[in-house]
Design an enzyme around this catalytic site. Structure first.
Site, PDB file in Angstrom:
ATOM      1  N   LYS A   1       0.865  -1.182   0.000  1.00 34.92           N
ATOM      2  CA  LYS A   1       0.000   0.000   0.000  1.00 34.92           C
ATOM      3  C   LYS A   1       0.903   1.234   0.000  1.00 34.92           C
ATOM      4  O   LYS A   1       1.501   1.586   1.016  1.00 34.92           O
ATOM      5  CB  LYS A   1      -0.908  -0.007   1.246  1.00 34.92           C
ATOM      6  CG  LYS A   1      -1.881   1.170   1.267  1.00 34.92           C
ATOM      7  CD  LYS A   1      -1.436   2.157   2.315  1.00 34.92           C
ATOM      8  CE  LYS A   1      -2.215   3.429   2.368  1.00 34.92           C
ATOM      9  NZ  LYS A   1      -1.945   4.387   1.295  1.00 34.92           N
TER      10      LYS A   1
ATOM     11  N   GLY B   1       2.557   5.605  12.890  1.00 27.64           N
ATOM     12  CA  GLY B   1       3.291   4.416  13.349  1.00 27.64           C
ATOM     13  C   GLY B   1       2.806   3.935  14.703  1.00 27.64           C
ATOM     14  O   GLY B   1       2.639   2.731  14.928  1.00 27.64           O
TER      15      GLY B   1
ATOM     16  N   GLU C   1       9.520  17.610  14.406  1.00 26.32           N
ATOM     17  CA  GLU C   1       9.818  17.329  13.005  1.00 26.32           C
ATOM     18  C   GLU C   1       8.964  18.229  12.103  1.00 26.32           C
ATOM     19  O   GLU C   1       7.740  18.222  12.193  1.00 26.32           O
ATOM     20  CB  GLU C   1       9.535  15.862  12.669  1.00 26.32           C
ATOM     21  CG  GLU C   1       9.998  15.516  11.261  1.00 26.32           C
ATOM     22  CD  GLU C   1       9.683  14.087  10.845  1.00 26.32           C
ATOM     23  OE1 GLU C   1       8.535  13.655  10.996  1.00 26.32           O
ATOM     24  OE2 GLU C   1      10.602  13.422  10.337  1.00 26.32           O
TER      25      GLU C   1
ATOM     26  N   GLY D   1       6.766   5.958   7.961  1.00 25.44           N
ATOM     27  CA  GLY D   1       5.916   7.141   7.889  1.00 25.44           C
ATOM     28  C   GLY D   1       6.024   7.937   9.173  1.00 25.44           C
ATOM     29  O   GLY D   1       7.024   7.851   9.892  1.00 25.44           O
ATOM     30  N   SER D   2       4.986   8.675   9.461  1.00 24.75           N
ATOM     31  CA  SER D   2       5.049   9.578  10.611  1.00 24.75           C
ATOM     32  C   SER D   2       4.924   8.803  11.926  1.00 24.75           C
ATOM     33  O   SER D   2       4.367   7.698  11.962  1.00 24.75           O
ATOM     34  CB  SER D   2       3.925  10.604  10.514  1.00 24.75           C
ATOM     35  OG  SER D   2       2.690   9.936  10.613  1.00 24.75           O
TER      36      SER D   2
ATOM     37  N   CYS E   1      13.815  11.601   5.787  1.00 23.46           N
ATOM     38  CA  CYS E   1      13.760  11.239   7.216  1.00 23.46           C
ATOM     39  C   CYS E   1      15.093  11.543   7.873  1.00 23.46           C
ATOM     40  O   CYS E   1      15.148  11.794   9.071  1.00 23.46           O
ATOM     41  CB  CYS E   1      13.402   9.779   7.380  1.00 23.46           C
ATOM     42  SG  CYS E   1      14.394   8.711   6.340  1.00 23.46           S
TER      43      CYS E   1
ATOM     44  N   GLU F   1       9.612   2.550  10.927  1.00 24.71           N
ATOM     45  CA  GLU F   1      10.646   3.567  10.656  1.00 24.71           C
ATOM     46  C   GLU F   1       9.928   4.905  10.634  1.00 24.71           C
ATOM     47  O   GLU F   1       9.166   5.180   9.711  1.00 24.71           O
ATOM     48  CB  GLU F   1      11.329   3.309   9.307  1.00 24.71           C
ATOM     49  CG  GLU F   1      12.155   2.046   9.253  1.00 24.71           C
ATOM     50  CD  GLU F   1      13.337   2.062  10.190  1.00 24.71           C
ATOM     51  OE1 GLU F   1      13.796   3.159  10.581  1.00 24.71           O
ATOM     52  OE2 GLU F   1      13.791   0.975  10.570  1.00 24.71           O
TER      53      GLU F   1
HETATM   54  P1  NAP Z   1       2.192   9.139   6.973  1.00 23.45           P
HETATM   55  O1  NAP Z   1       1.197  10.194   6.797  1.00 23.45           O
HETATM   56  O2  NAP Z   1       2.314   8.478   8.299  1.00 23.45           O
HETATM   57  O3  NAP Z   1       1.843   8.046   5.848  1.00 23.45           O
HETATM   58  C1  NAP Z   1       2.655   6.919   5.620  1.00 23.45           C
HETATM   59  C2  NAP Z   1       1.815   5.812   5.016  1.00 23.45           C
HETATM   60  O4  NAP Z   1       0.878   5.346   5.975  1.00 23.45           O
HETATM   61  C3  NAP Z   1       1.010   6.245   3.800  1.00 23.45           C
HETATM   62  O5  NAP Z   1       0.970   5.174   2.864  1.00 23.45           O
HETATM   63  C4  NAP Z   1      -0.364   6.500   4.407  1.00 23.45           C
HETATM   64  O6  NAP Z   1      -1.413   6.392   3.488  1.00 23.45           O
HETATM   65  C5  NAP Z   1      -0.415   5.369   5.416  1.00 23.45           C
HETATM   66  N1  NAP Z   1      -1.406   5.535   6.474  1.00 23.45           N
HETATM   67  C6  NAP Z   1      -1.963   6.685   6.929  1.00 23.45           C
HETATM   68  N2  NAP Z   1      -2.833   6.405   7.926  1.00 23.45           N
HETATM   69  C7  NAP Z   1      -2.818   5.064   8.106  1.00 23.45           C
HETATM   70  C8  NAP Z   1      -3.501   4.168   8.973  1.00 23.45           C
HETATM   71  N3  NAP Z   1      -4.368   4.611   9.877  1.00 23.45           N
HETATM   72  N4  NAP Z   1      -3.235   2.845   8.897  1.00 23.45           N
HETATM   73  C9  NAP Z   1      -2.339   2.386   8.003  1.00 23.45           C
HETATM   74  N5  NAP Z   1      -1.680   3.180   7.131  1.00 23.45           N
HETATM   75  C10 NAP Z   1      -1.907   4.502   7.184  1.00 23.45           C
HETATM   76  O7  NAP Z   1       3.652   9.643   6.594  1.00 23.45           O
HETATM   77  P2  NAP Z   1       4.119  10.445   5.288  1.00 23.45           P
HETATM   78  O8  NAP Z   1       3.670  11.855   5.401  1.00 23.45           O
HETATM   79  O9  NAP Z   1       3.737   9.684   4.063  1.00 23.45           O
HETATM   80  O10 NAP Z   1       5.707  10.382   5.409  1.00 23.45           O
HETATM   81  C11 NAP Z   1       6.469  11.318   6.103  1.00 23.45           C
HETATM   82  C12 NAP Z   1       6.966  10.734   7.412  1.00 23.45           C
HETATM   83  O11 NAP Z   1       7.699   9.549   7.147  1.00 23.45           O
HETATM   84  C13 NAP Z   1       7.903  11.646   8.163  1.00 23.45           C
HETATM   85  O12 NAP Z   1       7.561  11.668   9.523  1.00 23.45           O
HETATM   86  C14 NAP Z   1       9.271  10.975   7.979  1.00 23.45           C
HETATM   87  O13 NAP Z   1      10.195  11.224   9.002  1.00 23.45           O
HETATM   88  C15 NAP Z   1       8.892   9.546   7.923  1.00 23.45           C
HETATM   89  N6  NAP Z   1       9.935   8.757   7.268  1.00 23.45           N
HETATM   90  C16 NAP Z   1      10.749   7.989   8.056  1.00 23.45           C
HETATM   91  C17 NAP Z   1      11.768   7.233   7.490  1.00 23.45           C
HETATM   92  C18 NAP Z   1      12.648   6.366   8.336  1.00 23.45           C
HETATM   93  O14 NAP Z   1      13.300   5.507   7.785  1.00 23.45           O
HETATM   94  N7  NAP Z   1      12.703   6.566   9.640  1.00 23.45           N
HETATM   95  C19 NAP Z   1      11.952   7.276   6.096  1.00 23.45           C
HETATM   96  C20 NAP Z   1      11.108   8.088   5.330  1.00 23.45           C
HETATM   97  C21 NAP Z   1      10.097   8.824   5.929  1.00 23.45           C
HETATM   98  P3  NAP Z   1      -2.032   7.710   2.778  1.00 23.45           P
HETATM   99  O15 NAP Z   1      -0.934   8.321   1.991  1.00 23.45           O
HETATM  100  O16 NAP Z   1      -3.112   7.135   1.938  1.00 23.45           O
HETATM  101  O17 NAP Z   1      -2.535   8.603   3.876  1.00 23.45           O
END
Ligand code: NAP
Length: 506
Positions: free
Chosen positions: A187, A245, A396, A240-241, A296, A262
């Site tokens: 997904k 997470g 962040e 993701g965020s 990230c 992550e």
């Molecule tokens: P996000 O809003 O948490 O979304 C990540 C993924 O989760 C998307 O595919 C999103 O789908 C999905 N999602 C949202 N709500 C969900 C739920 N309730 N259940 C299951 N899945 C769900 O994060 P983002 O804005 O895409 O990414 C940015 C974040 O990623 C930042 O905080 C960054 O630090 C972090 N990141 C961390 C790393 C690492 O390795 N530590 C690497 C890259 C990024 P939708 O798009 O459809 O909402």
């Protein structure tokens, strides 16, 4: 217009792309779609994508479950061979993939090529893992007895990914999952469904059997929740965020699933008075404003010894002024757009917070240039005089905002660097080898750089963070296969009599 998967046609009507379930490109059952837009120019519609539902996701999970027994039984080196073909295909299509990524996600073309290359690198690394996947063979404490451990796949892996590395991160997850014999329901972020589709097209072409890889585009709520709550998906890998997470970990915890997380970061660079300031300036600018601060591992805090703080801030500001904002496919552009208008708004809110905490040195506004008016642009922004616990130095932002935090000495720098709830990446600029080793030992982060910025991880070492950046799992390197395998310890007694461990060997 609908394509099989499908390729972007030369037409003004946006292509409608499909889900990939059980080896076939299919429409979602509800027939609903959403658009993916170019963040540099929102008038450019990249395509329409299926807004997958719980029913679509259940079908994808079923397909992955059905494919699991024969994929699990396929010798791991054979699984690796398909992965080699996928890596080769990615290499052959690298430029096409990179250009599509810049159009959909916004990062400048050189960085998009790097993103694709990370996918290629992990595919080759994991393909090789098909011939390694080491276990232990150890001497038994009893005579005529063999003792060894092997790795086995877990089942269906739910892969949920963000938009900021739209090809590298899915590959980091799917390659170790697949080579170890799991099947996958993928997904992707709703901001980058086209990148995901292009990747899965190549996986199908490489020869992954039907059902081993399934793609369901759609919202976190409909698709993500269904994956996380399904009793038939025993392992989840999420990037993701932190907020998402944590909610995934709570829900998956109820079923005692394995969950690799992550999450967010607030990565710092320490600059000491003996540092090469020109090199530090290069490293900080690349880490802070590359990918428009949306990595990230992006540097968003610079902790600098007071003696050189003014000098460093001046160098950073002088150079940041020269960075050119624009569409990442245009020549000479250094910094692309933010991912969506919500991100522009969020960065703007943090700039307001920063104005109350320190001094705005440069930037601070959404780009006003008429040529950029249809994109999500924000100018590179630097604050000086920030204190370690100020909000702008702690939370962040995920945008091009850098906080400079002056401190008295190295000890204060280490304290400030570690004073965050995250722990992904950290770096130090110094010419003193003893100080460098102290930093390597004492920084609380999963990745440490010496005399380089906070970005630039290579795929053959573990990648991941301490504290609230994750939950102890790692991507990349050999460590990645831990997430997707169960250990089995096996004892073979060929003595022909009952031998009791811890009793008959006294
Ligand atoms: P996000 O809003 O948490 O979304 C990540 C993924 O989760 C998307 O595919 C999103 O789908 C999905 N999602 C949202 N709500 C969900 C739920 N309730 N259940 C299951 N899945 C769900 O994060 P983002 O804005 O895409 O990414 C940015 C974040 O990623 C930042 O905080 C960054 O630090 C972090 N990141 C961390 C790393 C690492 O390795 N530590 C690497 C890259 C990024 P939708 O798009 O459809 O909402």
């Amino acid at each position: 217009m609908t394509s099989t998967s499908g390729p972007t046609p030369a037409s003004d009507v946006p292509t409608t792309f499909r889900l990939f379930i059980a080896g076939a490109w299919v429409d979602g059952v509800a027939g609903e779609t959403f658009e993916s837009l170019n963040p540099a120019d929102r008038r450019d519609v990249i395509g329409r994508f299926q807004a997958g539902s719980a029913a679509d996701t259940a079908m994808a999970i079923k397909a992955a479950e059905t494919a699991f027994p024969s994929w699990r039984a396929t010798p791991a080196p054979k699984r690796g061979e398909i992965m080699y073909r996928f890596a080769e295909l990615m290499g052959r299509h690298k430029e096409r993939l990179a250009r599509a990524m810049t159009r959909e996600m916004g990062k400048v073309i050189a960085e998009a090529r790097g993103d694709v290359q990370e996918g290629i690198d992990i595919a080759y690394l994991m393909a090789g893992e098909g011939r390694r996947m080491f276990g232990d063979t150890v001497p038994s404490e009893l005579p005529d007895k063999w003792a060894m451990s092997i790795r086995q796949p877990i089942g269906v892996a739910g892969i949920i990914t963000p938009w900021n590395f739209p090809m590298a991160i899915p590959c980091w997850k799917m390659m170790p999952a697949l080579v170890t014999g799991n099947t996958v329901v993928f997904k992707p972020s709703s901001d980058t469904p086209h990148c995901a589709t292009l990747l899965v097209e190549l996986m199908a072409e490489a020869g992954f059997p039907p059902g081993t890889v399934n793609l369901v585009t759609g919202s976190g709520e409909a698709v993500g929740n269904t994956i996380v709550d399904s009793p038939d998906v025993p392992v989840i890998s999420f990037t993701g965020s932190s907020a998402t997470g944590k909610s995934i970990a709570e829900r998956a915890g109820r079923r005692l699933k394995r969950v690799s997380l992550e999450l967010g970061g607030k990565n710092g660079v320490v600059v000491l008075r003996d540092a090469d300031l020109e090199l530090a300036t290069d490293g900080i600018l690349w880490s802070a404003f590359g990918t428009t601060g949306q990595r990230c591992t992006a540097c968003s805090r610079v902790i600098v010894e007071r003696a050189v703080a003014d000098d460093l801030v001046k160098r950073l500001a002088d150079r940041a002024k020269t960075l050119k904002l624009g569409y990442g496919l245009d020549a000479g552009v250094d910094v692309g757009p933010l991912i969506n208008p919500g991100a522009v708004e969020k960065v703007g809110r943090y700039v307001e917070i920063g104005r109350g905490e320190g001094e705005l040195v440069i930037g601070g506004t959404a780009a006003g240039d008429a040529a950029l008016a249809h994109g999500n642009f924000f100018s590179p922004t630097i604050f000086s005089g920030i204190k370690p616990m100020d909000r702008i130095g702690q939370e962040e932002i995920f945008g091009p905002v850098l906080s400079v935090i002056p401190v008295d000495d190295f000890d204060a720098a280490i304290t400030a660097l570690n004073q965050t709830r995250y722990g992904l990446s950290a770096s130090i600029f110094t010419r003193d080898v003893n100080t460098a080793f102290r930093a390597m030992r004492d920084f609380e982060a999963g990745i440490v750089y010496v005399n380089a910025g906070t970005t630039g991880a290579e795929t053959h070492l573990p990648f991941g963070g301490w504290k609230e950046t994750g939950n102890g799992h790692r991507e990349a390197g050999h460590a990645a296969i831990e997430t997707y395998t169960e250990w089995k310890s096996i004892y073979v007694d060929f003595s022909g009599r009952l031998q009791r461990a811890q009793i008959d060997n006294q």
